[in-house]
Every structure is written in C-alpha cells, then in structure tokens.
Design a protein around this motif. Structure first.
Motif, short mmCIF file in Angstrom:
data_model
loop_
_atom_site.label_atom_id
_atom_site.label_comp_id
_atom_site.label_asym_id
_atom_site.label_seq_id
_atom_site.Cartn_x
_atom_site.Cartn_y
_atom_site.Cartn_z
N MET A 1 0.82 -1.19 0.00
CA MET A 1 0.00 0.00 0.00
C MET A 1 0.87 1.26 0.00
O MET A 1 0.47 2.27 -0.57
CB MET A 1 -0.95 -0.01 1.20
CG MET A 1 -1.97 -1.13 1.11
SD MET A 1 -2.78 -1.11 -0.49
CE MET A 1 -4.42 -1.38 -0.08
N GLU A 2 2.02 1.19 0.63
CA GLU A 2 2.92 2.34 0.65
C GLU A 2 3.41 2.68 -0.75
O GLU A 2 3.51 3.85 -1.10
CB GLU A 2 4.11 2.09 1.57
CG GLU A 2 3.79 2.07 3.03
CD GLU A 2 5.02 1.80 3.86
OE1 GLU A 2 5.97 2.61 3.80
OE2 GLU A 2 5.04 0.76 4.54
N VAL A 3 3.73 1.65 -1.53
CA VAL A 3 4.20 1.88 -2.91
C VAL A 3 3.08 2.51 -3.73
O VAL A 3 3.30 3.48 -4.46
CB VAL A 3 4.70 0.57 -3.56
CG1 VAL A 3 5.01 0.77 -5.03
CG2 VAL A 3 5.93 0.04 -2.82
N ALA A 4 1.86 2.01 -3.59
CA ALA A 4 0.72 2.57 -4.32
C ALA A 4 0.48 4.02 -3.91
O ALA A 4 0.22 4.88 -4.77
CB ALA A 4 -0.52 1.73 -4.09
N ALA A 5 0.60 4.32 -2.64
CA ALA A 5 0.40 5.69 -2.15
C ALA A 5 1.46 6.62 -2.72
O ALA A 5 1.16 7.77 -3.11
CB ALA A 5 0.41 5.72 -0.63
N LEU A 6 2.71 6.16 -2.80
CA LEU A 6 3.78 6.97 -3.37
C LEU A 6 3.50 7.26 -4.84
O LEU A 6 3.63 8.40 -5.30
CB LEU A 6 5.12 6.26 -3.20
CG LEU A 6 6.34 7.08 -3.60
CD1 LEU A 6 7.46 6.85 -2.60
CD2 LEU A 6 6.80 6.71 -4.97
N LEU A 7 3.07 6.24 -5.59
CA LEU A 7 2.74 6.42 -7.01
C LEU A 7 1.59 7.41 -7.17
O LEU A 7 1.65 8.31 -8.02
CB LEU A 7 2.39 5.08 -7.64
CG LEU A 7 3.56 4.12 -7.86
CD1 LEU A 7 3.05 2.69 -8.02
CD2 LEU A 7 4.38 4.55 -9.06
N LYS A 8 0.55 7.27 -6.37
CA LYS A 8 -0.59 8.18 -6.46
C LYS A 8 -0.17 9.61 -6.13
O LYS A 8 -0.63 10.57 -6.75
CB LYS A 8 -1.71 7.73 -5.51
CG LYS A 8 -2.41 6.48 -5.99
CD LYS A 8 -3.47 6.04 -4.99
CE LYS A 8 -4.12 4.75 -5.43
NZ LYS A 8 -5.17 4.31 -4.48
N GLY A 9 0.70 9.76 -5.14
CA GLY A 9 1.21 11.08 -4.78
C GLY A 9 1.99 11.72 -5.92
O GLY A 9 1.85 12.92 -6.18
#
Length: 107
Positions: A1-9
């Motif tokens: 989820m952290e990787v997905a959040a970084l990409l979305k950011g």
C-alpha cells in the motif's frame, strides 16, 4: 500500500504542478523513490520485488521509472511484490495514470 500511495502522490503532483514527475524503481537498492518529494519505500529482503516497465515513453528511453505527465497519463507499468507465495500487483494504467492494487493470491 505504501508503494501505491507513493505512485498516487507522484501522479497528483504531476497534475497539480503541471510538470512530469518520475517514480524511480531501484532493484539493487530495493527501493521505490519519488523524484518530486523526499519519499521512498524500502522493500524488505524477504519480499520478492519485480517490475514490468515501459522501455520507451514519450520518445525517450525510460526502463527504470514510471513517469507521470501533467495530464495525469503515465508511462504505465506493473510492480509485483510477494512473500511466501502471496502477493500483490500494483498496476499503473498508461492512459489514465490510475493506480490500482490487485491481490494475486498463492503462486
């Protein structure tokens, strides 16, 4: 989820600031890092980490990044992470730049 959040950011930053933002994937250092802000996710040693990324995007060679454009579109890619046969794919749509996390179950 952290990787997905970084990409979305990074996608949101590209849209908000009207500039290209790259997310860098470093297999040797086992990190996913934002080129826009001081944010990075370290992938633990016991987690398998693979990526399928565009080799060319917007008439240039990329290969180790997922680039987001001011329109919200991206170069796209899939990041696969798993441990003990259970994992997830983090999919970045090249047309919309949308990021989704999909469970892949036991392999």
């Amino acid at each position: 989820m952290e990787v997905a959040a970084l990409l979305k950011g990074d996608r949101n930053a590209a849209i908000r600031n009207h500039t290209m933002v790259s997310t860098l994937l470093d297999a040797d250092r086992r990190t996913v890092r934002s080129s826009y802000r001081a944010a990075a996710v370290e992938i633990p040693a016991d987690v398998a980490f693979n990526a399928l990324l565009a080799q060319r995007c917007a008439d240039r060679i990329v290969g180790s990044t997922i680039d987001f454009f001011p329109s919200g579109a991206s170069c796209g890619g899939v990041i696969a992470i798993s441990r003990q046969g259970v994992g997830y794919q983090i999919r970045v749509n090249w047309l919309t730049g949308g990021v989704e996390v999909v469970a892949v179950g036991k392999t």
